[in-house]
Design an enzyme around this catalytic site. Structure first.
Site, PDB file in Angstrom:
ATOM      1  N   GLU A  14     -12.222 -32.424 -29.164  1.00 41.53           N
ATOM      2  CA  GLU A  14     -12.260 -33.257 -27.956  1.00 41.53           C
ATOM      3  C   GLU A  14     -12.461 -32.420 -26.699  1.00 41.53           C
ATOM      4  O   GLU A  14     -13.226 -32.793 -25.811  1.00 41.53           O
ATOM      5  CB  GLU A  14     -10.987 -34.093 -27.846  1.00 41.53           C
ATOM      6  CG  GLU A  14     -10.844 -35.143 -28.931  1.00 41.53           C
ATOM      7  CD  GLU A  14     -11.921 -36.227 -28.894  1.00 41.53           C
ATOM      8  OE1 GLU A  14     -12.498 -36.488 -27.812  1.00 41.53           O
ATOM      9  OE2 GLU A  14     -12.195 -36.809 -29.960  1.00 41.53           O
ATOM     10  N   ASN A  58     -15.795 -32.554 -24.439  1.00 38.81           N
ATOM     11  CA  ASN A  58     -15.671 -32.877 -23.017  1.00 38.81           C
ATOM     12  C   ASN A  58     -16.486 -31.897 -22.170  1.00 38.81           C
ATOM     13  O   ASN A  58     -17.206 -32.300 -21.255  1.00 38.81           O
ATOM     14  CB  ASN A  58     -14.203 -32.850 -22.583  1.00 38.81           C
ATOM     15  CG  ASN A  58     -14.020 -33.271 -21.153  1.00 38.81           C
ATOM     16  OD1 ASN A  58     -14.227 -34.425 -20.815  1.00 38.81           O
ATOM     17  ND2 ASN A  58     -13.650 -32.333 -20.296  1.00 38.81           N
ATOM     18  N   ARG A  77     -19.277 -43.374 -25.170  1.00 41.70           N
ATOM     19  CA  ARG A  77     -18.102 -42.516 -25.269  1.00 41.70           C
ATOM     20  C   ARG A  77     -16.861 -43.401 -25.201  1.00 41.70           C
ATOM     21  O   ARG A  77     -16.788 -44.329 -24.412  1.00 41.70           O
ATOM     22  CB  ARG A  77     -18.057 -41.486 -24.131  1.00 41.70           C
ATOM     23  CG  ARG A  77     -19.316 -40.655 -23.930  1.00 41.70           C
ATOM     24  CD  ARG A  77     -19.879 -40.002 -25.148  1.00 41.70           C
ATOM     25  NE  ARG A  77     -18.993 -39.024 -25.755  1.00 41.70           N
ATOM     26  CZ  ARG A  77     -19.301 -38.353 -26.827  1.00 41.70           C
ATOM     27  NH1 ARG A  77     -20.443 -38.531 -27.428  1.00 41.70           N
ATOM     28  NH2 ARG A  77     -18.451 -37.492 -27.328  1.00 41.70           N
TER      29      ARG A  77
END
Length: 144
Positions: free
Chosen positions: A48, A52, A106
């Site tokens: 993650e 990002n 997303r």
């Protein structure tokens, strides 16, 4: 078991490198003898954080993401940094379902997953200068 160890990786901001980062961290923490659940949690959090940086931090794949890991006793510290777009409102960005790229479908759950799977999460960001995600997890399956 060593009481301290660290590593640093720098890689292109390409989506294919997300899996590389995740597996590299899992291999690095192997000396702590983590459980499968601990490995899965940490790999998800790293995934993650790296995603990002790649999706929200940069617009060019040649830009770099930096991953720094440190083991201190039974605790692993992981920092993912970029020098990209940055986040104007970190507290808003950390809310579940918030995303700056809804057109890419997303989910906006990245920071929520990082918080859920790690013991501590700190996000420092400045627009135009980048973002630093620092995560810490204490591992409980220690032998010795």
């Amino acid at each position: 078991m060593s009481s301290q160890n660290e590593m640093k990786l720098i890689f292109d901001a390409r989506s294919v490198n997300e899996s590389f980062a995740r597996v590299a961290v899992a291999a690095f923490i192997a000396e702590l003898n983590p459980t499968l659940d601990e490995i899965a949690d940490i790999k998800t959090a790293v995934s993650e954080a790296v995603t990002n940086a790649i999706i929200h931090g940069y617009h060019e794949p040649e830009q770099k993401v930096e991953l720094f890991c440190q083991i201190q006793g039974d605790e692993v510290s992981i920092t993912v940094s970029d020098t990209g777009a940055g986040i104007a409102d970190v507290s808003k960005a950390m809310e579940p379902f918030y995303t700056t790229k809804p057109e890419l479908e997303r989910s906006g759950m990245g920071f929520s997953f990082m918080e859920a799977f790690m013991d501590r999460l700190e996000v420092v960001s400045e627009p135009g200068k980048g973002t630093r995600v620092h995560m810490v997890r204490k591992l409980g399956n220690q032998e010795g």
